[in-house]
Scaffold this active site. Structure first.
Site, PDB file in Angstrom:
ATOM      1  N   LYS A 198       0.802  -1.223   0.000  1.00 35.49           N
ATOM      2  CA  LYS A 198       0.000   0.000   0.000  1.00 35.49           C
ATOM      3  C   LYS A 198       0.840   1.280   0.000  1.00 35.49           C
ATOM      4  O   LYS A 198       0.489   2.262  -0.657  1.00 35.49           O
ATOM      5  CB  LYS A 198      -0.966  -0.002   1.186  1.00 35.49           C
ATOM      6  N   ASP A 227      -9.743   2.812   2.025  1.00 29.55           N
ATOM      7  CA  ASP A 227      -9.759   2.147   3.329  1.00 29.55           C
ATOM      8  C   ASP A 227     -10.447   2.983   4.405  1.00 29.55           C
ATOM      9  O   ASP A 227     -11.273   2.487   5.168  1.00 29.55           O
ATOM     10  CB  ASP A 227      -8.334   1.825   3.782  1.00 29.55           C
TER      11      ASP A 227
END
Length: 278
Positions: free
Chosen positions: A64, A100
């Site tokens: 990420k 997220d």
């Protein structure tokens, strides 16, 4: 148009089930598959994906944060967090997004846990923790204590909060106990307790300090009930695992892949129904 999720490990991921269900609900016959990419292999993967017609992918650990410098563009949320979980090929450019944080807030709100006004203890300072912490702050949390073994990482995360609601803290049991006592919500964004991870919480006693009406949210969804959640349930605290967050962030990711808004409740319902059948 081909879609993937990359990571290491990644073959256990529920994302193919979720995305497949949503694509089917939309009447789209698109491929969405898991692909193992190890740390350090991202440049090769991006070249391979472009050649093979991959037009979008989700990213999980350990990629990420490592993806950011390799992308052509990133949306404001991804830039602020310094991590992406969704990447799209648009006009020949790799563009990154982070869904997220918004997915976590939507999951909490769906469970009746509106973060607005709450004092929250959040564990971790990695990519997912950054996204969730900043989203909780933006959603109106009164205070979010970011706990990490390397406190400097927590400090760096908190420094990115434009409204100043994040505070760094250590990860030792005494600190966690003191913070839990003042919190209405505990959020785990570490990999402690995750299937396939060798590490676990050394001490769960800080859970005893949480108020009787507090809740525990573990961003892990495999296993469905981590030891942290099992211990919290033993105290009759409200618990939430990472599946609702996974579903909600996936809906937002699909909007990015397709570059158009979707009926989010309908997509979430389709994904949840598919998960219940697995």
């Amino acid at each position: 148009m081909k879609l993937q999720i990359i990571g290491d490990p990644v073959l256990h991921s529920k994302s193919p089930v979720i995305q497949g269900a949503m694509l089917a609900a939309l009447g789209l016959n698109l491929e969405y598959t898991p692909h193992v990419v190890r740390r350090g292999e991202l440049p090769q993967y991006l070249a391979w994906a472009r050649e093979r017609g991959v037009t979008g992918f989700n990213a999980t650990m350990p990629h990420k944060e490592d993806l950011i410098p390799l992308l052509d563009e990133a949306d404001p949320a991804a830039k602020t967090v310094g991590a992406v979980n969704t990447v799209c090929l648009r006009a020949g450019k790799w563009v990154g997004f982070n869904t997220d944080g918004a997915g976590a807030v939507a999951a909490l709100e769906g469970a009746g846990l509106d973060p607005a006004g709450l004092t929250i203890t959040l564990l971790g300072a990695g990519g997912a923790a950054k996204a969730v912490a900043l989203a909780l702050s933006a959603a109106g949390a009164k205070r979010v204590f970011v706990c990490n073994r390397t406190v400097s990482r927590a400090q760096a995360l908190c420094a990115q909060d434009p409204v100043g609601r994040l505070s760094p803290a250590a990860f030792d049991v005494d600190t966690l106990t003191a913070l839990a006592e003042a919190s209405q919500l505990l959020v785990n964004c570490t990999n402690l307790g995750m299937a396939g991870c060798d590490h676990q919480f050394e001490d769960f006693s800080f859970l005893e300090a949480l108020p009787w009406d507090a809740a525990v949210f573990d961003a892990i969804y495999h296993p469905a009930e981590t030891e942290l959640l099992a211990r919290a349930k033993g105290r009759r605290l409200k618990t939430l695992n990472g599946l609702p967050m996974l579903v909600n962030q996936a809906v937002l990711a699909l909007e990015a892949f397709l570059d158009r808004p979707l009926d989010r409740p309908a997509m979430a319902a389709a994904a949840t129904a598919a998960l219940n059948q697995t």
